[in-house]
Design an enzyme around this catalytic site. Structure first.
Site, PDB file in Angstrom:
ATOM      1  N   SER A 602       0.848  -1.186   0.000  1.00  0.00           N
ATOM      2  CA  SER A 602       0.000   0.000   0.000  1.00  0.00           C
ATOM      3  C   SER A 602       0.890   1.244   0.000  1.00  0.00           C
ATOM      4  CB  SER A 602      -0.953  -0.035   1.197  1.00  0.00           C
ATOM      5  OG  SER A 602      -2.020   0.851   1.016  1.00  0.00           O
ATOM      6  N   ASP A 688      -9.711  -3.779  -5.634  1.00  0.00           N
ATOM      7  CA  ASP A 688      -9.205  -2.926  -4.566  1.00  0.00           C
ATOM      8  C   ASP A 688      -9.754  -1.510  -4.747  1.00  0.00           C
ATOM      9  OD1 ASP A 688      -7.770  -1.583  -2.635  1.00  0.00           O
ATOM     10  OD2 ASP A 688      -5.849  -2.484  -3.161  1.00  0.00           O
ATOM     11  N   HIS A 723      -8.344  -4.995  -1.113  1.00  0.00           N
ATOM     12  CA  HIS A 723      -7.076  -4.401  -0.694  1.00  0.00           C
ATOM     13  C   HIS A 723      -6.206  -5.385   0.077  1.00  0.00           C
ATOM     14  CE1 HIS A 723      -4.454  -1.001  -0.155  1.00  0.00           C
ATOM     15  NE2 HIS A 723      -4.479  -1.113   1.161  1.00  0.00           N
TER      16      HIS A 723
END
Length: 761
Positions: A602, A688, A723
């Site tokens: 991320s 995501d 995610h």
């Protein structure tokens, strides 16, 4: 220039495809030729469609922005081709992946359960069963004998054995059957124990459907609320359910109330936040008398509170956002007067705790009287406070370590206030957090974990200070914590700042400069990489890999200043800290500088992209998980999911040319250059909503176009994940095994080490 084709031996049944849509070759995935028993594998080639992006007089030409069109069949074809290429290039790692998966599985006690936690008349717990992907949420009746210690001692439950009187509330395996994805966004039981509210996501896009179950009959009520966000709570009377809703950019902006038995269209709007840079959430107060709506960013906040006993009175604002105070609030009643316990940064960069009478908020802030409960300390970061009927519980970070401090409510904020008590533990690097605190309970529950101590659950008796171990999560396969070492080292940054590192290794490794290493970091949003146990990480350590957690600026390990020195126009410190940490490890005498891999996800994926541009020669391989590598494009478009919320972290490049210039100097996609890049894997998910798949897809296409090296650069897209990747614990283990196998293969650390005599057992 294009990288050379990869030559290797692959299974004959490897999936290959050549996609030609509308007469244009979009992707050529794994086009193969057999040569002397080997096979050449050609990576996909994304077509170029130049798109100009102009801001502050600067024009950037983006050849791969077309990949953002998620519904375009060409995009899906390209991602499919990328997956086929990745499968072909990494086919030789299949056995290693399977070995690591098996190691994770064999060390995990698959049939297990949590320590029951009491709420009202029930003990609640969750359990897992061998061969099943998801948790099963359950409860059993509690009994009251008048013996407080006995009544609050959880019942003995043994993994794999039936629990007498067990009631299954929610079986994730049954709910997930036939679904491509399954995740629970929130779960709550009404105060009377009769109703269960739960929300489920079956796509991975973090939009959940909320349902209500009557626990007396086991039947679902007709109430069904689609497109809700995380979190759910019942009103104390059980007649209402509170939930949040996201806007088109995936920002939680509404808090709503659903009255059971009514149409969803009639749900009441409790609060709506229209500022696109503010995040909205809610919680019930510890005493269940108020709905606390928190609106904020990382720099300031605002609380609106609703008295659940008199909802017609509407919302009351405590400290308005215009005062620019970052705070959290918890109500408590002292001598029949309503007060609020505030965790705040007013004159306290690391935050402090104050007690404020409710009537004070009617005055201007400068005229309010606040009583100090926990003073500000430059060396201690205060993260929050909550209450029980008798005590105040404060979460703090001291010496990088999370701890819980406890003090009685008696004399709170006065000269007769008691000093806080802090449960102590033997290890230096650990994490202790509050795991449960029922308002009327005589004890609280603490969670304890370290790098090599599996999760423990303790009950702490508030009056006597007695700490009772309820459970340590078992680790199978002969695991012995004494075979491993976790130690703190300090790397020196270019500006002289000392960067803490957590260095993990097998005890029997020698400091001969030949060991491989993996360096992991995050470094954003004041999120700390706290000590935690990882079964999967043992698979790397047992292959002789040293695992290093770099606590770089931008995180929260060293207090608020540590975070502020790694955000906005100081963001580059995050990246150079990681490079300097790598240099420290390479020069430590333990590690072969040519056998270092880096992993981050991320915002940590943005970190990976930035450091591989800064110092590609330092890394043998890089794994970027759901990487935020096209950050500037995203943040420049406030219509994209969550982009406006990023302005507080990175700055606003739309309105500020200096922020635009600064970001463009480090954002990974814009700074890909003609250099020798290491082996790179970008791992993402098609659904995501936090970091869109298009970011790593564009990044990989650009990397392959310009790299002067011969190492493979691959894109792996989970087509049904979010995610966090695929859902289900076995699928998640496979994801971890894939990443670790990629790193271990690059580092030449594929075989487990033999145990040294006297260390192994």
């Amino acid at each position: 220039m294009r990288p050379p084709t990869i030559i290797g031996v692959f299974p004959v049944d490897t999936h290959l495809r050549t996609s030609n849509l509308h007469g244009t070759v979009v992707s050529v995935a794994c086009a193969m030729l057999w040569q002397d028993g080997a096979m050449t594998v050609t990576p996909p080639v994304a077509k170029k469609v130049p798109t100009e992006r102009t801001h502050h007089g600067d024009t950037f030409v983006d050849d791969y922005e077309w990949l953002r069109a998620k519904d375009n069949p060409e995009v899906v074809e390209h991602l499919t081709a990328e997956n086929a290429y990745t499968d072909a290039v990494t086919a030789g790692q299949e056995q290693l992946r399977q070995d690591i998966f098996n190691e994770i599985k064999n060390r995990t006690q698959e049939t297990d359960l949590s320590v029951p936690a009491r709420k009202q008349d029930w003990w609640y717990y969750s359990r897992t069963e061998e061969g099943k992907q998801y948790s099963i949420h359950c409860r059993v009746r509690a009994t009251d004998t008048g013996d407080v210690a006995k009544d609050w001692t959880p019942p003995e439950v043994v993994p794999g054995q039936a629990v007498p009187g067990e009631q299954i509330l929610l079986d994730g395996n049954a709910e997930a059957e036939g679904k491509p994805f399954f995740s629970v966004g929130g779960i709550a039981v009404s105060e009377d124990g009769n109703l269960l509210a739960f929300s489920v996501d079956n796509a991975g896009d973090e939009r959940f459907t909320l349902r209500i179950k009557d626990l007396r009959s086991g039947e679902l009520l007709p109430d069904e609320i689609p497109n809700v966000f995380y979190g759910v709570a019942f009103s104390p009377d059980g007649r209402q359910v509170f939930y949040t809703v996201v806007d088109d950019s995936w920002r939680p902006y509404q808090v709503k109330s659903h009255r059971l038995g009514t149409a969803v269209d009639d749900d009441a709007l409790v609060y709506q936040e229209d500022d696109v840079a503010m995040w909205t959430g809610f919680d019930l107060s510890a005493d269940r008398t108020q709905l606390l709506i928190g609106i904020g960013c990382s720099e300031y906040s605002e609380y609106r509170v609703l008295d659940l006993r008199n909802q017609d009175a509407g919302l009351t604002t405590l400290i308005p956002r215009s005062e620019r105070v970052l705070y959290e609030a918890e109500p408590l009643t002292i001598d029949s007067r309503l007060h609020y316990l505030l965790t705040h940064d007013r004159g306290a960069k690391n935050s402090m705790v104050s007690l404020v009478g409710a009537e004070q908020f009617e005055r201007p802030l400068t005229e309010q009287q606040w009583l100090t409960v926990v003073e500000h300390d430059d060396a201690v970061r205060v993260h929050g406070a909550t209450v029980t009927a008798t005590h105040v519980l404060v979460s703090v970070r001291k010496d990088t370590t999370m701890r819980v401090q406890i003090l009685p409510r008696e004399g709170l904020g006065t000269s007769s206030q008691h000093a806080p008590i802090e449960p102590s533990f033997e290890e230096d690097l650990y994490t202790c957090t509050l795991a449960g605190a029922e308002f009327e309970a005589p004890m609280i529950r603490l969670s304890y974990i370290s790098y090599f101590t599996p999760p423990r659950i303790y009950d702490y008796l508030l009056d006597g200070g007695e700490l009772t171990l309820r459970k340590e999560t078992p680790v199978r396969g002969g695991y012995r914590s004494e075979e491993y070492v976790a130690e703190r080292q300090w790397a020196t940054a270019a500006d002289g700042t000392q960067i803490p590192l957590s260095v993990l290794r097998r005890r029997d490794l020698t400091d001969d400069g030949t060991n491989p290493a993996v360096i992991y970091a995050y470094g954003s949003y004041e999120i700390s990489m706290d000590p935690g146990f990882s079964i999967s990480r043992l698979s790397l350590l047992d292959r002789g890999v040293m695992f290093v957690v770099a606590h770089i600026r931008g995180g929260g390990e060293m207090g608020r200043t540590w975070y502020e020195d790694g955000k906005k126009l100081a963001k580059k410190n995050t990246f150079t800290d990681f490079v300097d940490a790598t240099t420290h490890i390479a020069e430590s005498g333990w590690v072969d500088r040519n056998r270092i891999a880096a992993i981050g996800g991320s915002a940590g994926g943005l970190l990976m992209g930035a450091v591989v541009n800064l110092a590609p020669e330092k890394y043998r391989a890089v794994i970027a998980q759901v990487p935020f590598v096209d950050a500037l494009t995203t943040i420049l478009d406030p219509e994209l999911p969550l982009s406006a919320l990023e302005w507080e972290e990175w700055g606003n490049p739309i309105t500020d040319p200096e922020v635009y210039r600064y970001m463009k100097e480090y954002t990974p996609y814009e700074n890909v250059k003609a250099t020798t890049y290491p082996r790179i894997a970008a791992v993402t998910s098609f659904n995501d909503t936090r970091v869109l798949y298009v970011e790593p897809a564009k990044w990989v296409a650009k990397l392959r176009e310009v790299t002067t090296g011969s190492e493979p650069i691959v894109l792996k897209t989970e087509m049904d994940g979010g995610h966090g990747g695929a859902s289900g614990r076995y699928e998640q283990w496979k994801d971890v095994a894939w990443d670790y196998a990629f790193a271990a293969d690059a580092l030449g650390a594929t075989a487990p080490l033999t145990r040294t005599a006297g260390v192994a057992g």
